[in-house]
Design a protein around this motif. Structure first.
Motif, PDB file in Angstrom:
ATOM      1  N   ALA A   5       0.811  -1.217   0.000  1.00  0.00           N
ATOM      2  CA  ALA A   5       0.000   0.000   0.000  1.00  0.00           C
ATOM      3  C   ALA A   5       0.845   1.267   0.000  1.00  0.00           C
ATOM      4  CB  ALA A   5      -0.925   0.005   1.215  1.00  0.00           C
ATOM      5  N   ASN A   6       2.156   1.134   0.175  1.00  0.00           N
ATOM      6  CA  ASN A   6       3.093   2.242   0.088  1.00  0.00           C
ATOM      7  C   ASN A   6       2.720   3.353   1.061  1.00  0.00           C
ATOM      8  OD1 ASN A   6       4.680   4.543  -1.498  1.00  0.00           O
ATOM      9  ND2 ASN A   6       5.410   2.592  -2.261  1.00  0.00           N
ATOM     10  N   SER A   7       2.739   4.603   0.628  1.00  0.00           N
ATOM     11  CA  SER A   7       2.542   5.717   1.554  1.00  0.00           C
ATOM     12  C   SER A   7       1.079   5.976   1.896  1.00  0.00           C
ATOM     13  CB  SER A   7       3.163   6.999   0.984  1.00  0.00           C
ATOM     14  OG  SER A   7       4.563   6.950   1.081  1.00  0.00           O
ATOM     15  N   SER A   8       0.190   5.084   1.523  1.00  0.00           N
ATOM     16  CA  SER A   8      -1.178   5.155   2.043  1.00  0.00           C
ATOM     17  C   SER A   8      -1.319   4.323   3.307  1.00  0.00           C
ATOM     18  CB  SER A   8      -2.189   4.676   0.992  1.00  0.00           C
ATOM     19  OG  SER A   8      -1.998   3.305   0.714  1.00  0.00           O
ATOM     20  N   HIS A   9      -0.272   3.544   3.653  1.00  0.00           N
ATOM     21  CA  HIS A   9      -0.312   2.709   4.855  1.00  0.00           C
ATOM     22  C   HIS A   9      -0.096   3.591   6.086  1.00  0.00           C
ATOM     23  CE1 HIS A   9       0.392  -0.518   7.678  1.00  0.00           C
ATOM     24  NE2 HIS A   9       0.088  -1.407   6.738  1.00  0.00           N
ATOM     25  N   PRO A  10      -0.894   3.420   7.140  1.00  0.00           N
ATOM     26  CA  PRO A  10      -0.754   4.283   8.333  1.00  0.00           C
ATOM     27  C   PRO A  10       0.584   4.146   9.040  1.00  0.00           C
ATOM     28  CG  PRO A  10      -2.298   2.472   8.732  1.00  0.00           C
ATOM     29  CD  PRO A  10      -2.027   2.489   7.263  1.00  0.00           C
ATOM     30  N   PHE A  11       1.300   3.022   8.872  1.00  0.00           N
ATOM     31  CA  PHE A  11       2.622   2.916   9.475  1.00  0.00           C
ATOM     32  C   PHE A  11       3.636   3.807   8.760  1.00  0.00           C
ATOM     33  CE2 PHE A  11       2.164  -1.604  11.423  1.00  0.00           C
ATOM     34  CZ  PHE A  11       1.244  -1.101  12.325  1.00  0.00           C
ATOM     35  N   GLU A  12       3.442   4.035   7.474  1.00  0.00           N
ATOM     36  CA  GLU A  12       4.345   4.883   6.704  1.00  0.00           C
ATOM     37  C   GLU A  12       3.872   6.324   6.653  1.00  0.00           C
ATOM     38  OE1 GLU A  12       5.688   3.619   2.898  1.00  0.00           O
ATOM     39  OE2 GLU A  12       5.742   1.509   3.414  1.00  0.00           O
ATOM     40  N   ASN A  13       2.575   6.523   6.712  1.00  0.00           N
ATOM     41  CA  ASN A  13       2.010   7.857   6.502  1.00  0.00           C
ATOM     42  C   ASN A  13       0.726   7.966   7.320  1.00  0.00           C
ATOM     43  OD1 ASN A  13       1.501  10.377   5.472  1.00  0.00           O
ATOM     44  ND2 ASN A  13       1.251   9.729   3.350  1.00  0.00           N
ATOM     45  N   PRO A  14       0.834   8.258   8.618  1.00  0.00           N
ATOM     46  CA  PRO A  14      -0.316   8.120   9.514  1.00  0.00           C
ATOM     47  C   PRO A  14      -1.341   9.233   9.477  1.00  0.00           C
ATOM     48  CG  PRO A  14       1.613   8.778  10.751  1.00  0.00           C
ATOM     49  CD  PRO A  14       2.087   8.514   9.353  1.00  0.00           C
ATOM     50  N   ASN A  15      -0.998  10.436   9.022  1.00  0.00           N
ATOM     51  CA  ASN A  15      -1.952  11.543   9.131  1.00  0.00           C
ATOM     52  C   ASN A  15      -1.665  12.603   8.066  1.00  0.00           C
ATOM     53  OD1 ASN A  15       0.169  13.333  10.265  1.00  0.00           O
ATOM     54  ND2 ASN A  15       0.013  11.948  12.028  1.00  0.00           N
ATOM     55  N   PRO A  16      -2.538  13.594   7.924  1.00  0.00           N
ATOM     56  CA  PRO A  16      -2.324  14.619   6.891  1.00  0.00           C
ATOM     57  C   PRO A  16      -1.008  15.383   7.027  1.00  0.00           C
ATOM     58  CG  PRO A  16      -4.598  14.666   7.611  1.00  0.00           C
ATOM     59  CD  PRO A  16      -3.896  13.698   8.518  1.00  0.00           C
ATOM     60  N   PHE A  17      -0.523  15.604   8.277  1.00  0.00           N
ATOM     61  CA  PHE A  17       0.744  16.326   8.396  1.00  0.00           C
ATOM     62  C   PHE A  17       1.910  15.482   7.881  1.00  0.00           C
ATOM     63  CE2 PHE A  17       4.700  17.383  10.593  1.00  0.00           C
ATOM     64  CZ  PHE A  17       4.834  18.708  10.204  1.00  0.00           C
ATOM     65  N   SER A  18       1.927  14.191   8.225  1.00  0.00           N
ATOM     66  CA  SER A  18       2.999  13.340   7.707  1.00  0.00           C
ATOM     67  C   SER A  18       2.937  13.276   6.188  1.00  0.00           C
ATOM     68  CB  SER A  18       2.912  11.932   8.308  1.00  0.00           C
ATOM     69  OG  SER A  18       1.746  11.267   7.885  1.00  0.00           O
ATOM     70  N   ASN A  19       1.723  13.299   5.642  1.00  0.00           N
ATOM     71  CA  ASN A  19       1.550  13.309   4.193  1.00  0.00           C
ATOM     72  C   ASN A  19       2.162  14.573   3.593  1.00  0.00           C
ATOM     73  OD1 ASN A  19       0.102  12.061   1.786  1.00  0.00           O
ATOM     74  ND2 ASN A  19      -0.775  14.111   1.763  1.00  0.00           N
ATOM     75  N   TRP A  20       1.889  15.724   4.221  1.00  0.00           N
ATOM     76  CA  TRP A  20       2.440  17.002   3.756  1.00  0.00           C
ATOM     77  C   TRP A  20       3.963  17.002   3.877  1.00  0.00           C
ATOM     78  CZ3 TRP A  20       5.502  20.685   6.005  1.00  0.00           C
ATOM     79  CH2 TRP A  20       5.557  21.945   5.378  1.00  0.00           C
ATOM     80  N   PHE A  21       4.477  16.485   4.986  1.00  0.00           N
ATOM     81  CA  PHE A  21       5.916  16.513   5.223  1.00  0.00           C
ATOM     82  C   PHE A  21       6.651  15.607   4.245  1.00  0.00           C
ATOM     83  CE2 PHE A  21       9.775  15.238   7.657  1.00  0.00           C
ATOM     84  CZ  PHE A  21      10.380  16.494   7.687  1.00  0.00           C
ATOM     85  N   GLU A  22       6.067  14.469   3.892  1.00  0.00           N
ATOM     86  CA  GLU A  22       6.701  13.595   2.913  1.00  0.00           C
ATOM     87  C   GLU A  22       6.759  14.266   1.541  1.00  0.00           C
ATOM     88  OE1 GLU A  22       5.002   9.698   2.907  1.00  0.00           O
ATOM     89  OE2 GLU A  22       5.337   9.397   5.063  1.00  0.00           O
ATOM     90  N   ILE A  23       5.717  14.994   1.187  1.00  0.00           N
ATOM     91  CA  ILE A  23       5.741  15.732  -0.080  1.00  0.00           C
ATOM     92  C   ILE A  23       6.838  16.788  -0.044  1.00  0.00           C
ATOM     93  CG2 ILE A  23       4.419  17.238  -1.616  1.00  0.00           C
ATOM     94  CD1 ILE A  23       1.877  15.876  -0.536  1.00  0.00           C
ATOM     95  N   PHE A  24       6.968  17.472   1.093  1.00  0.00           N
ATOM     96  CA  PHE A  24       8.030  18.467   1.256  1.00  0.00           C
ATOM     97  C   PHE A  24       9.408  17.836   1.070  1.00  0.00           C
ATOM     98  CE2 PHE A  24      11.171  20.160   4.284  1.00  0.00           C
ATOM     99  CZ  PHE A  24      11.329  21.444   3.776  1.00  0.00           C
ATOM    100  N   LEU A  25       9.610  16.660   1.661  1.00  0.00           N
ATOM    101  CA  LEU A  25      10.910  15.995   1.567  1.00  0.00           C
ATOM    102  C   LEU A  25      11.261  15.626   0.135  1.00  0.00           C
ATOM    103  CD1 LEU A  25      10.897  13.601   4.669  1.00  0.00           C
ATOM    104  CD2 LEU A  25      12.326  15.623   4.335  1.00  0.00           C
ATOM    105  N   LEU A  26      10.293  15.152  -0.619  1.00  0.00           N
ATOM    106  CA  LEU A  26      10.614  14.711  -1.978  1.00  0.00           C
ATOM    107  C   LEU A  26      10.857  15.887  -2.924  1.00  0.00           C
ATOM    108  CD1 LEU A  26       7.926  14.806  -4.145  1.00  0.00           C
ATOM    109  CD2 LEU A  26       7.112  13.133  -2.490  1.00  0.00           C
ATOM    110  N   LEU A  27      10.435  17.103  -2.512  1.00  0.00           N
ATOM    111  CA  LEU A  27      10.616  18.271  -3.374  1.00  0.00           C
ATOM    112  C   LEU A  27      11.765  19.178  -2.951  1.00  0.00           C
ATOM    113  CD1 LEU A  27       6.865  19.356  -3.795  1.00  0.00           C
ATOM    114  CD2 LEU A  27       8.310  18.356  -5.576  1.00  0.00           C
ATOM    115  N   VAL A  28      12.175  19.124  -1.687  1.00  0.00           N
ATOM    116  CA  VAL A  28      13.046  20.170  -1.163  1.00  0.00           C
ATOM    117  C   VAL A  28      14.417  20.208  -1.836  1.00  0.00           C
ATOM    118  CG1 VAL A  28      13.872  18.740   0.786  1.00  0.00           C
ATOM    119  CG2 VAL A  28      13.921  21.241   0.947  1.00  0.00           C
ATOM    120  N   ILE A  29      15.074  19.070  -2.046  1.00  0.00           N
ATOM    121  CA  ILE A  29      16.393  19.099  -2.690  1.00  0.00           C
ATOM    122  C   ILE A  29      16.287  19.433  -4.179  1.00  0.00           C
ATOM    123  CG2 ILE A  29      18.400  17.708  -3.321  1.00  0.00           C
ATOM    124  CD1 ILE A  29      18.282  16.366  -0.650  1.00  0.00           C
ATOM    125  N   PRO A  30      15.377  18.800  -4.949  1.00  0.00           N
ATOM    126  CA  PRO A  30      15.277  19.186  -6.359  1.00  0.00           C
ATOM    127  C   PRO A  30      14.980  20.667  -6.572  1.00  0.00           C
ATOM    128  CG  PRO A  30      14.130  17.118  -5.982  1.00  0.00           C
ATOM    129  CD  PRO A  30      14.517  17.639  -4.632  1.00  0.00           C
TER     130      PRO A  30
END
Length: 553
Positions: A237-262
């Motif tokens: 289930a990848n980042s829809s799994h609650p162990f990897e991505n439990p709430n809307p803030f973690s969802n936002w922060f993961e998006i931030f991480l994948l964009l910040v260096i590029p």
């Protein structure tokens, strides 16, 4: 809160956070690669590896070092997978079959992380941590150091030296990727992502094991996955799994991480070439196309016609209710314009036009902002093409950052631009032409065609996301996919380094009245047009027969 307002707020906050990090992170990365000093830990690595840290390599030696390192990684990872059952902490997992092991090794070494398997039932702890997690770092590092070598080609003159691959790779891992991953892991743990080896009867985490076994460090590996633009996940289930991505803030922060260096690397480019305006222009083009993609996906997911979908307020099938359409669209639009490939919803379940934009994002060559390093060198190659076209339009010799764009430079740029679509479309065409791979298509018609094209476009662009409905854990797709990922990753890198070598040998040309200014809105518009038209001319038949035909049906 109204879902639409919540979606706008998280996008605004994301843009603000990226803007805040743009200058300090970009400047820091520039200092990492221009500092003459070596850290003590780095010097220790050089001694162990027998590396002369002061040696400067020609572009050919730089490319050979990159290929030798990556080739060794492929062989090492393949071996780990094939002997997994006899390794400690394998948790009873069988050895990975040969074709699947080949595909996975090629996938993680190329920063693609395409997975033809479910992590819960395939990989043990050692393979996950000593193999896959290590590649999450070093494959990202390889992409960054290649663009740094290209930048040195613009900086230097009358030389054939582009730096030292081993020094560059060591520095980016130790000074950038590791520190940010530690900070990011702590933040993810604070959001509720688990990070332990002691919790029993828990589904194994991103780095190891299988269901109902001992847990592992999800937070640490989740941040590595996003930060290094790696799409692999332990859960199907990848980042829809609650162990990897439990709430809307973690969802936002993961998006931030994948964009910040590029998004920060254009600042590094501007700083190193001594003209920050060049960085602002490139990041502006990247941000504009990214926002268009996110807005288009969100629009089509909200507005999809149909009684059930209208009653639900949008196309929610295949989406996690914790994130809704705004969070899913923002994640999908961001993961496909980078080389991440992590997903928090099934892209196959998006509407025809929403999924079409996801596919179009991949076809852009992932330059908005693209993968770590790969996005910027892709954008620079397109900028070189744009300068050449602009020069032809006004009848002047094209120049970019003080270097002439001659036939030699254009040959390398053209080879780069053709390499990725050639790999993707040849792989897709062969899969559609032979009867055996055709049996893997579970959805007939235009949607099945889209699934095939999406798969090979994703692999060729080192993304790793996929449409469901295509059975890819077969001999054909494992073998062909591995070849496509390797060719589409390393052939363009060779062309980038070759261009850097030719630029470094040139004498800088002072700007004149005939020089095309490359920091103006006019050039930004021309560059944007070249990107879109190039993709349209290359992929239009596939888009017309796939998502367009399905959406207009």
């Amino acid at each position: 809160m109204n879902p639409s307002l919540a979606g706008v707020l998280q996008l605004v906050l994301l843009v603000a956070a990226l803007a805040i990090c743009y200058k300090p992170l970009g400047d820091y990365i520039a200092r990492v690669f221009t500092s003459p000093k070596h850290l003590r830990v780095e010097s220790g690595f050089y001694r162990v590896m027998g590396i002369d840290a002061e040696a400067d390599q020609r572009w050919g030696a730089y490319a050979r070092s990159m290929l030798a390192f990556s080739g060794t990684c492929v062989l090492f990872l393949y071996l780990l997978e094939r002997i997994q059952h006899w390794l400690p902490y394998s948790n009873g997992q069988a050895n990975v079959p040969p074709f699947l092991a080949w595909n996975t090794a090629a996938s993680f070494v190329t920063n693609t992380n395409w997975q033809n398997y479910s992590g819960e039932t395939t990989m043990g702890y050692v393979v996950q941590m000593a193999g896959l997690a290590v590649q999450n770092f070093v494959s990202a590092a390889v992409g960054i150091v290649v663009v740094i070598a290209l930048i040195r080609g613009f900086m230097r003159s009358k030389t054939d030296r582009l730096g030292n691959f081993w020094v560059d790779t060591t520095r980016i891992v130790i000074r950038v990727l590791l520190p940010i991953s530690v900070i990011g892991a702590i933040i993810l743990m604070a959001t509720g992502v688990i990070d332990n080896f002691n919790a029993t009867h828990v589904i194994s985490t991103l780095t190891g094991g299988h269901q109902n076994m001992v847990g592992g460090p999800v937070a640490s590996q989740e941040v590595i996955k996003e930060l290094g633009n790696n799409g692999g996940g332990f859960f199907n289930a990848n980042s829809s799994h609650p162990f990897e991505n439990p709430n809307p803030f973690s969802n936002w922060f993961e998006i931030f991480l994948l964009l910040v260096i590029p998004f920060a690397l254009p600042r590094t480019f501007g700083k190193m070439v001594g003209d920050n305006r060049q960085g602002y222009l490139l990041v502006g083009v990247m941000a504009f196309l990214w926002l268009c993609a996110v807005g288009g996906i969100t629009f089509f997911e909200w507005q999809h016609a149909g009684t059930a979908l209208q009653a639900a307020g949008g196309a929610m099938e295949g989406k996690e209710v914790r994130f809704g359409i705004p969070g899913s669209s923002l994640f999908g639009g961001s993961t496909t314009v980078t080389s991440t490939g992590a997903v928090n919803s099934f892209h196959d379940s998006f509407t025809a036009f929403g999924g079409g934009i996801l596919l179009f994002d991949l076809m852009l060559g992932e330059v908005v902002p693209g993968g770590v390093g790969a996005g910027l060198y892709g954008m620079l190659m397109l900028a070189v093409l744009t300068v050449f076209i602009g020069g032809l339009m006004v009848g002047r010799t094209p120049e970019y950052i003080g270097k002439k764009i001659r036939p030699t430079e254009m040959k390398w740029a053209a080879a780069y631009i053709l390499a990725t679509p050639f790999s993707a479309l040849i792989g897709a065409a062969l899969s559609l032409g032979f009867s055996v791979p055709q049996r893997s298509i579970l959805n007939p018609g235009p949607h099945g065609l889209t699934e095939i094209v999406y798969a090979f476009t994703s692999m060729a662009n080192n993304n790793g996301s996929a449409f469901a409905g295509l059975t890819t854990n077969t001999g054909w797709y494992n073998l062909a996919g591995g070849v496509v990922m390797l060719v589409a990753r390393f052939a363009p890198m060779i062309f980038v380094l070759a261009l850097g070598g030719t630029l470094a040998r040139q004498q800088p040309v002072p700007a004149s009245a005939g020089t095309l200014e490359t920091h103006t809105p006019l050039f930004a518009a021309l560059l944007t047009g070249v990107i879109i038209i190039l993709v349209g001319l290359t992929y239009f038949p596939a888009l017309a027969l796939g998502p367009f035909a399905e959406g207009l049906h």
